[in-house]
Enzyme design. Structure first.
Site, mmCIF file in Angstrom:
data_model
loop_
_atom_site.group_PDB
_atom_site.id
_atom_site.type_symbol
_atom_site.label_atom_id
_atom_site.label_comp_id
_atom_site.label_asym_id
_atom_site.label_seq_id
_atom_site.Cartn_x
_atom_site.Cartn_y
_atom_site.Cartn_z
ATOM 1 N N GLU A 1 0.820 -1.210 0.000
ATOM 2 C CA GLU A 1 0.000 0.000 0.000
ATOM 3 C C GLU A 1 0.858 1.265 0.000
ATOM 4 O O GLU A 1 1.902 1.302 0.643
ATOM 5 C CB GLU A 1 -0.842 0.047 1.277
ATOM 6 C CG GLU A 1 -1.765 -1.118 1.419
ATOM 7 C CD GLU A 1 -2.481 -1.117 2.761
ATOM 8 O OE1 GLU A 1 -2.357 -0.134 3.516
ATOM 9 O OE2 GLU A 1 -3.158 -2.112 3.034
ATOM 10 N N CYS B 1 3.184 8.291 1.877
ATOM 11 C CA CYS B 1 3.517 7.288 2.884
ATOM 12 C C CYS B 1 3.782 5.975 2.150
ATOM 13 O O CYS B 1 2.873 5.412 1.533
ATOM 14 C CB CYS B 1 2.342 7.156 3.854
ATOM 15 S SG CYS B 1 2.600 5.904 5.106
ATOM 16 N N CYS C 1 5.047 -7.592 7.415
ATOM 17 C CA CYS C 1 6.000 -7.133 8.426
ATOM 18 C C CYS C 1 6.213 -8.245 9.444
ATOM 19 O O CYS C 1 5.290 -8.981 9.777
ATOM 20 C CB CYS C 1 5.460 -5.886 9.138
ATOM 21 S SG CYS C 1 6.643 -5.142 10.300
ATOM 22 N N CYS D 1 3.688 -6.058 16.015
ATOM 23 C CA CYS D 1 3.045 -5.106 16.945
ATOM 24 C C CYS D 1 1.552 -5.454 17.041
ATOM 25 O O CYS D 1 0.889 -5.665 16.022
ATOM 26 C CB CYS D 1 3.252 -3.669 16.471
ATOM 27 S SG CYS D 1 5.000 -3.223 16.375
ATOM 28 N N CYS E 1 -1.315 -3.401 15.123
ATOM 29 C CA CYS E 1 -1.049 -3.013 13.731
ATOM 30 C C CYS E 1 -1.612 -4.043 12.755
ATOM 31 O O CYS E 1 -1.406 -5.244 12.917
ATOM 32 C CB CYS E 1 0.454 -2.868 13.525
ATOM 33 S SG CYS E 1 0.907 -2.548 11.812
ATOM 34 N N CYS F 1 -2.003 1.702 8.384
ATOM 35 C CA CYS F 1 -1.029 0.673 8.089
ATOM 36 C C CYS F 1 -1.607 -0.714 7.753
ATOM 37 O O CYS F 1 -2.145 -1.390 8.625
ATOM 38 C CB CYS F 1 -0.180 0.578 9.354
ATOM 39 S SG CYS F 1 1.330 -0.294 9.203
HETATM 40 N N1 SAH Z 1 7.559 -0.361 11.136
HETATM 41 C C1 SAH Z 1 7.738 1.046 11.228
HETATM 42 C C2 SAH Z 1 6.973 1.857 10.200
HETATM 43 C C3 SAH Z 1 5.568 1.461 9.807
HETATM 44 S S1 SAH Z 1 4.204 1.811 10.856
HETATM 45 C C4 SAH Z 1 7.412 1.518 12.625
HETATM 46 O O1 SAH Z 1 6.965 0.710 13.426
HETATM 47 O O2 SAH Z 1 7.660 2.675 12.936
HETATM 48 C C5 SAH Z 1 4.059 3.552 10.977
HETATM 49 C C6 SAH Z 1 3.473 3.991 12.307
HETATM 50 O O3 SAH Z 1 2.088 3.614 12.429
HETATM 51 C C7 SAH Z 1 4.168 3.346 13.503
HETATM 52 O O4 SAH Z 1 4.374 4.303 14.510
HETATM 53 C C8 SAH Z 1 3.161 2.309 13.950
HETATM 54 O O5 SAH Z 1 3.352 1.918 15.275
HETATM 55 C C9 SAH Z 1 1.867 3.047 13.694
HETATM 56 N N2 SAH Z 1 0.671 2.195 13.680
HETATM 57 C C10 SAH Z 1 0.566 0.895 13.363
HETATM 58 N N3 SAH Z 1 -0.711 0.474 13.489
HETATM 59 C C11 SAH Z 1 -1.421 1.544 13.893
HETATM 60 C C12 SAH Z 1 -2.786 1.757 14.217
HETATM 61 N N4 SAH Z 1 -3.668 0.775 14.121
HETATM 62 N N5 SAH Z 1 -3.151 2.995 14.607
HETATM 63 C C13 SAH Z 1 -2.267 4.005 14.693
HETATM 64 N N6 SAH Z 1 -0.968 3.871 14.401
HETATM 65 C C14 SAH Z 1 -0.545 2.655 14.018
#
Ligand code: SAH
Length: 374
Positions: A108, A121, A128, A132, A135, A362
């Site tokens: 995406e 973005c 990934c 997390c 996410c 994301c």
């Molecule tokens: N892997 C990298 C970059 C991709 S995610 C990282 O972790 O920084 C980009 C940002 O979106 C990160 O801060 C991540 O924690 C956040 N993110 C992921 N899922 C999310 C969600 N459901 N709501 C808000 N932010 C989210």
């Protein structure tokens, strides 16, 4: 779904076995061109077509001999991306494309139009591995790293879109004409695909290639410490963002599994080394989840740990994802959290919600598409 103004679905045009020009350096392209019996300067011409005029086919390259264009087209494609689904938000200022890669993987990319900025973005991996818990991308695990060409191609695709006055779909705002900012905050962990990401970053910032100012690019990481140290030595002014989401190990390990390997104190020490070396301000991302990481006590703990650092906190309202126990924090509690950080000496802002209704968070569109296909 009711908020979407436009969805375009392209049915696959068949996968190609051809090699990808965007994966090449200028030196490698020169070898290809001279290998075809052509003078080296032809490589520079092609390079300009691709990186300055965002050409997507060799046919566009009017100053190249037709025979060369045909020879190249027989073996090479310029971009490895095919847009599969496109969604435009109702207000017209956020657009998301799901790209299909040559092997069928999907990624995406989101374009966001702000007042003066046109921020893209982009993704660094298909899926990934970081896991997390809040996410959407994490839920499917890692499929594979993107090549540098696949990373650069996302930017060139939207650069072309913005440069064309009659591009479809039209965006319902004053027409911006260039990508001004790039954030590596799409799918994937950029530090987990370090080599290809940095090859792409060099092409994006090289004045002879795409030529975007390094300061206009942000790399966001979940906190792979050795790679933060490596980035400090790159000598390119790419901005660093660290996804923190919690001020202590107990909470952070429950949200960000990588924390068990790289705990908060070590991560903050790495950020300090980075700041000492580069003198650049670091951004911490903190997605607020109701009842999980949004209490005043946690805000105070966070402020205490971050106030000695040259940093800024981006408080992000959580994007709710399907089948997830996590809910966004209320506006009032969000404000309270931000105020405590500020009072504790840490600059903090709430990041605007963008693209919620188009699943721009994301990994969410990819997940929705996979569910529809299942
Ligand atoms: N892997 C990298 C970059 C991709 S995610 C990282 O972790 O920084 C980009 C940002 O979106 C990160 O801060 C991540 O924690 C956040 N993110 C992921 N899922 C999310 C969600 N459901 N709501 C808000 N932010 C989210």
């Amino acid at each position: 779904m009711e908020c979407m103004t436009e969805i375009t679905l392209n049915v696959g045009a068949g996968q190609t076995e051809k090699r990808v020009l965007l994966d090449l350096s200028l030196e490698e392209l020169t070898e290809v061109v001279t290998g075809l019996g052509q003078p080296a300067y032809r490589a520079r011409q092609i390079w300009e077509w691709v990186y300055k005029h965002y050409a997507v086919s060799f046919d566009e390259m009017a100053n190249l001999p037709k025979t060369l264009r045909e020879k190249l087209a027989a073996e090479w494609v310029i971009s490895p991306l095919e847009s599969a689904i496109r969604i435009l938000s109702q207000d017209g200022d956020t657009q998301k494309v799901l790209f299909r890669l040559a092997d069928g993987q999907t990624i995406e990319t989101v374009l966001m139009l702000y007042d003066k900025r046109r921020t893209l973005c982009i993704s660094s991996q298909a899926g990934c591995a970081m896991g997390c818990t809040f996410c959407a991308t994490a839920q499917g695990g890692l499929a594979r790293n993107l090549t540098s060409g696949e990373i650069v191609a996302q930017v060139l695709y939207f650069a072309r879109y913005l440069a064309k006055a009659d591009a479809e779909p039209p965006m319902d705002v004053e027409r911006p004409t260039a990508v001004t900012n790039v954030v590596l905050m799409g799918m994937g962990e950029p530090m987990h695909n370090y080599r290809n990401v940095w090859t792409a970053l060099r092409l994006l910032t090289d004045a002879d290639a795409f030529g975007l100012g390094a300061r206009h690019i942000t790399l966001s990481t979940v906190g792979l410490i050795p790679m933060i140290d490596r980035m400090a030595d790159e000598g390119l002014q790419i901005a660093l963002a660290v996804s923190l989401h919690a001020p202590n190990d107990e909470l952070r390990s429950s949200l960000v599994p990588l924390n068990s390997r790289y705990p908060v104190a070590d991560l903050l020490a790495a950020v300090r080394r980075y700041i000492d070396k580069t003198h650049r301000r670091v951004t911490f991302e903190y997605a607020l989840m109701a009842g999980i990481n949004d209490s005043p006590a946690l805000a105070e703990e966070l402020a205490e740990k971050l106030s000695p650092l040259l940093c800024h906190v981006n408080v992000i309202p959580l994007n709710p994802i399907p089948d997830s126990p996590f809910q966004p924090t209320s506006d009032a509690d969000t404000l309270r959290f931000v105020e405590i950080l500020r009072a504790g000496g840490v600059p903090a802002t709430v990041r605007l919600r963008r693209g919620i209704e188009i699943n721009a968070g994301c990994g969410q569109l990819r997940q929705a598409a996979q569910r529809m296909a299942a």
